[in-house]
Write an enzyme that holds these catalytic residues in place. Structure first.
Site, short mmCIF file in Angstrom:
data_model
loop_
_atom_site.label_atom_id
_atom_site.label_comp_id
_atom_site.label_asym_id
_atom_site.label_seq_id
_atom_site.Cartn_x
_atom_site.Cartn_y
_atom_site.Cartn_z
N HIS A 176 87.40 41.32 49.25
CA HIS A 176 87.45 42.26 48.12
C HIS A 176 86.14 43.01 47.96
O HIS A 176 86.11 44.18 47.62
CB HIS A 176 87.77 41.51 46.82
CG HIS A 176 89.16 40.99 46.76
ND1 HIS A 176 90.24 41.80 47.04
CD2 HIS A 176 89.67 39.78 46.47
CE1 HIS A 176 91.34 41.09 46.91
NE2 HIS A 176 91.02 39.85 46.57
N ARG A 260 34.55 58.40 48.01
CA ARG A 260 33.14 58.23 47.62
C ARG A 260 32.27 58.82 48.73
O ARG A 260 32.41 58.43 49.90
CB ARG A 260 32.81 56.74 47.46
CG ARG A 260 33.48 56.06 46.27
CD ARG A 260 32.92 54.64 46.11
NE ARG A 260 33.37 53.99 44.90
CZ ARG A 260 34.31 53.05 44.85
NH1 ARG A 260 34.92 52.66 45.95
NH2 ARG A 260 34.63 52.50 43.69
N ARG A 296 34.75 62.95 45.42
CA ARG A 296 33.81 62.78 44.31
C ARG A 296 32.42 63.19 44.77
O ARG A 296 31.97 62.77 45.83
CB ARG A 296 33.78 61.33 43.83
CG ARG A 296 32.83 61.20 42.64
CD ARG A 296 32.72 59.81 42.13
NE ARG A 296 32.07 58.92 43.08
CZ ARG A 296 31.93 57.62 42.85
NH1 ARG A 296 32.43 57.08 41.75
NH2 ARG A 296 31.32 56.85 43.74
N GLU A 381 34.12 57.65 32.69
CA GLU A 381 33.51 56.35 32.98
C GLU A 381 32.64 55.87 31.83
O GLU A 381 32.13 54.76 31.85
CB GLU A 381 32.63 56.44 34.22
CG GLU A 381 33.34 56.98 35.43
CD GLU A 381 32.48 56.94 36.67
OE1 GLU A 381 32.55 55.95 37.41
OE2 GLU A 381 31.72 57.91 36.89
N ASN A 404 35.66 50.73 36.53
CA ASN A 404 34.52 49.82 36.81
C ASN A 404 33.37 50.14 35.87
O ASN A 404 32.81 49.26 35.23
CB ASN A 404 34.04 49.98 38.26
CG ASN A 404 35.16 49.85 39.26
OD1 ASN A 404 36.15 49.20 39.00
ND2 ASN A 404 35.00 50.49 40.42
N ASP A 405 33.02 51.42 35.82
CA ASP A 405 31.92 51.79 34.94
C ASP A 405 32.33 51.84 33.48
O ASP A 405 31.53 51.51 32.61
CB ASP A 405 31.33 53.13 35.38
CG ASP A 405 30.33 52.94 36.52
OD1 ASP A 405 29.49 52.04 36.41
OD2 ASP A 405 30.43 53.68 37.52
N ARG A 415 28.04 45.46 35.72
CA ARG A 415 29.28 45.13 36.45
C ARG A 415 29.03 44.25 37.67
O ARG A 415 29.97 43.71 38.25
CB ARG A 415 30.02 46.42 36.86
CG ARG A 415 29.24 47.29 37.80
CD ARG A 415 29.86 48.68 37.94
NE ARG A 415 30.47 48.88 39.23
CZ ARG A 415 30.82 50.05 39.72
NH1 ARG A 415 30.65 51.15 38.98
NH2 ARG A 415 31.36 50.16 40.90
N CYS A 448 40.92 55.39 39.03
CA CYS A 448 40.38 55.16 40.37
C CYS A 448 39.45 53.96 40.42
O CYS A 448 38.79 53.74 41.43
CB CYS A 448 39.69 56.41 40.90
SG CYS A 448 38.23 56.88 39.96
C1 PEP Z 1 34.39 53.39 38.70
O1 PEP Z 1 33.34 53.35 38.09
O2 PEP Z 1 35.43 52.83 38.31
C2 PEP Z 1 34.48 54.13 39.97
C3 PEP Z 1 35.63 54.32 40.56
O3 PEP Z 1 33.32 54.58 40.51
P1 PEP Z 1 32.29 53.62 41.28
O4 PEP Z 1 32.92 52.28 41.42
O5 PEP Z 1 32.01 54.28 42.58
O6 PEP Z 1 31.12 53.62 40.35
MG MG Z 2 31.76 54.70 38.66
#
Ligand code: PEP
Ligand code: MG
Length: 517
Positions: A176, A260, A296, A381, A404-405, A415, A448
Site C-alpha cells: 500500500h 582576514r 575585511r 564589534e 569575538n570582539d 578574549r 562572522c
Molecule cells: C570578531 O571579532 O568576531 C571577528 C570576526 O574579528 P577577529 O576575530 O578577526 O577580531
Molecule cells: Mg574582531
C-alpha cells in the site's frame, strides 16, 4: 556518505529531515485486573476505530480505507474480542483476537492484509490504554517519513506538501505504501531497515531504491549542502559562508563572509605594496568569481601587532583607527582590492573592523567608493556600534557582527584569557541582547565571529533575523544540516526562549532541548 539499500517503490529523489511515524502502543508486561465491562469496552474500541476509518475514507475517497474500516467493524472480530474480554482487560483481549485473525492470514493469499490488521489493533489498543493515536508525525515542516511499515490508513491521508518521501522497513514494491506514494507522486523506498533519528537529514532515491545518509554530504534540496544556499527546512535562506585568512582551496562554499587580510601584513618591517597585495587578493578572488566574498580591511593592533601600522592595545589604535594615523595604508589596501577585482571580474564586498561611530562608517564607505568598491560595510564589534547599529547602517551597505570582539568589549574581558572564558561565552544573555538589538536593523546583517560555527547558535541567529553566517569551512556541513532540520518558525521560537534565559548554561540548555534531533 553511507547508503542503505531497499526496494525502490516510487520514483523520484527528495531530501529532508527524518520524522518517524508514531510508535505502536505496547501492552504493559503485567495486565491490570479487568474492569466491570471489559467486553463492552472491547466492542467500543473496535467501533471507534471503524468509525474513524470510515470518516477518513469519506474525507479522502479511499477504497482501501473503506475496506479496512469494514474489517474493523467485522461483527465476528468484535464477538471474539468481547468473549476474550470476559477473562482479561479489553486491550489484551483485542490484541489477542486480532493476533488470532493475523495468524490465520499469515502464509495465505491475504497476507497483505496483515498490515491492515496491525493498524486496527494499534488504534484500538491506543484508544483503550488512553495513549496517543499512532499516526503520521506532525513536525511542522516538510519531512521524510520513516516507518516500520506504513498502514494504508495513514498512507492515504499523507499531505504531499509535508511528506517529501517515504522510507519503510518492511513492505514490497506492491505494498500500500508504494501504491499511495506513487499516487501522490512522492519517492518511496520500502524494505529498508534503518535506525534514523528524527531531524537527521537523508536523501531518498526512489528509482534506485537507496537512502543516502551523511550530514556532511546529503543535500536537503539537490546541491544544498554542496554549493547551494543555506536554508531552513521551509526554505528561508541564510547564507552560509566561509571565514578564511588567505588563499584557501575552498570547495563547494556559497562564498566567503570574512577574509582576514592580516596575513599579508604580519611578520614584515614595511607594508606590502599595492602590487603585492593585488596579486594576493587575486589569488583569493579568482576561484570565487560569481560568489560573495567579504574582504575585511587590515585589523592591526591588539593581538595582531604590526609595528609599522599599529601596535595599540585592545583599547588603543586598532582596526579602522589606523586610518587616523596611516590613511595611506587603508587607501593602498582598497586600491589593491579594487585592482584584483578588476583583474578577475569579482565583485568583492569590503568591510572595516572596529567601527565605533556612524562617522567612522561614513568615512570608510566614502573611501571605498572612491576606489570603485561599491559595497562597503561596517563590523559591529563594539557595544557602542551595536547600540547605534541603525545609524551606522545608514552610512554603509551592510553590517557584520564580530562576536569575538563584541563579547570581549561588552564584558571587558580579554578574549585570549582562558581564565575569563566564561565571560566571553557567546551564550551570555547580554551578548545575545546586543546581537538581537543589531538584528532588528533593516539592512543585510551577517555574523562572522566564532559563534556562527555553533549549530545551535546558528539557529538562534536565524531566528533573530540574521542574513548570513561566516565560519570555519569545517563547520559548514553541521550548521547547514542543523539549519535544514528546522523551520524559520522553530528558529524564532528557539531564539525567543533562549533570550529569556538568565545564564549562558540555561540559554544553551534551552536551545538543546528545543532543537530537533
Ligand atoms: C570578531 O571579532 O568576531 C571577528 C570576526 O574579528 P577577529 O576575530 O578577526 O577580531
Ligand atoms: Mg574582531
Amino acid at each position: 556518505m553511507s547508503t542503505l539499500r531497499g526496494i525502490g517503490a516510487s520514483p523520484g529523489v527528495a531530501t529532508g529531515p527524518v520524522a518517524r511515524f508514531g510508535c505502536r502502543p505496547v501492552l504493559p508486561p503485567v495486565a491490570p485486573p479487568p474492569g466491570p465491562d471489559e467486553p463492552g469496552r472491547a466492542r467500543a474500541a473496535l467501533d471507534h476505530v471503524a468509525a474513524e476509518l470510515d470518516r477518513r475514507a469519506a474525507a479522502t475517497g479511499s477504497d482501501i480505507l473503506t475496506a479496512i474500516a469494514m474489517i474493523a467493524g467485522d461483527p465476528v472480530l468484535a464477538t471474539r474480542a468481547a468473549d476474550l474480554a470476559a477473562e482479561e482487560p479489553a486491550a489484551w483481549a483485542v490484541d489477542r483476537a486480532i493476533g488470532e485473525y493475523r495468524a490465520a492470514l499469515a502464509g495465505g493469499h491475504l497476507v497483505d492484509r496483515i498490515t491492515d490488521l496491525d493498524d486496527i489493533r494499534d488504534r484500538a489498543v491506543a484508544w483503550l490504554l488512553d495513549l496517543p493515536m499512532p499516526g503520521p508525525p506532525n513536525p511542522g515542516h516538510p519531512y521524510v517519513l520513516v516507518a516500520a511499515d506504513l498502514a494504508p490508513a495513514d498512507a492515504a491521508v499523507l499531505d504531499p506538501d509535508q511528506v517529501l518521501a517515504i522510507v519503510t522497513e518492511r513492505g514490497g514494491p506492491t505494498s500500500h505504501t508504494a501504491i499511495v506514494a506513487k499516487a501522490i507522486g512522492i519517492p518511496a523506498v520500502v524494505g529498508c531497515p534503518s535506525s534514523f533519528v528524527d531531524g537527521q537529514v537523508v536523501q531518498v532515491d526512489g528509482a534506485a531504491g537507496v537512502v543516502r545518509t551523511h550530514p556532511a554530504a546529503a543535500p536537503v534540496r539537490r546541491g544544498l549542502l554542496d554549493v547551494g544556499p543555506g536554508r531552513t527546512a521551509d526554505g528561508h535562506g541564510v547564507e552560509l559562508l566561509a571565514t578564511i585568512g588567505g588563499p584557501d582551496p575552498l570547495h563547494g562554499v556559497e562564498g566567503v563572509g570574512l577574509f582576514r587580510t592580516e596575513f599579508l601584513f604580519l611578520g614584515r618591517s614595511r607594508p606590502p605594496t599595492v602590487e603585492e597585495q593585488r596579486l594576493a587578493y587575486r589569488e583569493v578572488l579568482a576561484p570565487l568569481v560569481g560568489r560573495k566574498v567579504v574582504v575585511r580591511t587590515l585589523d592591526a593592533g591588539s593581538d595582531k601587532p604590526i609595528p609599522y601600522a599599529a601596535t595599540g592595545s585592545a583599547l588603543g589604535i586598532r582596526g579602522i583607527r589606523i586610518a587616523r594615523a596611516r590613511p595611506d595604508l587603508l587607501r593602498d589596501q582598497l586600491e589593491a582590492i579594487a585592482r584584483a577585482a578588476a583583474d578577475t571580474g569579482a565583485a568583492p564586498w569590503v568591510m572595516a573592523p572596529m567601527i565605533a561611530t556612524p562617522a567612522e562608517a561614513a568615512a570608510f564607505a566614502a573611501t571605498a567608493r572612491e576606489h570603485g568598491l561599491t559595497t562597503a560595510g561596517a563590523m559591529v564589534e563594539l557595544p557602542a556600534a551595536a547600540l547605534r547599529a541603525g545609524d551606522i547602517a545608514s552610512e554603509v551597505d551592510f553590517l557584520s557582527i564580530g562576536t569575538n570582539d563584541l563579547a570581549q568589549y561588552a564584558f571587558a574581558a580579554d578574549r585570549h584569557l582562558a581564565d575569563l572564558a566564561d565571560l566571553v561565552d557567546p551564550w551570555q544573555p547580554a551578548l545575545l541582547d546586543l546581537i538581537a538589538h543589531v538584528a532588528k536593523v533593516p539592512t543585510h546583517i551577517g555574523i562572522c565571529g566564532e559563534a556562527a560555527s555553533d549549530p545551535l547558535l546558528a539557529l538562534v541567529f536565524t531566528g533573530l533575523g540574521i542574513d548570513s553566517l561566516s565560519m570555519t569551512p569545517q563547520s559548514l556541513p553541521i550548521v547547514r544540516t542543523t539549519l535544514a532540520a528546522h523551520t524559520l518558525a522553530q528558529c524564532r521560537e528557539l531564539a525567543a526562549a533562549v533570550r529569556r534565559a538568565k545564564t549562558p548554561a540555561e540559554a544553551r540548555g534551552t536551545a538543546r532541548r528545543l532543537a530537533v534531533g
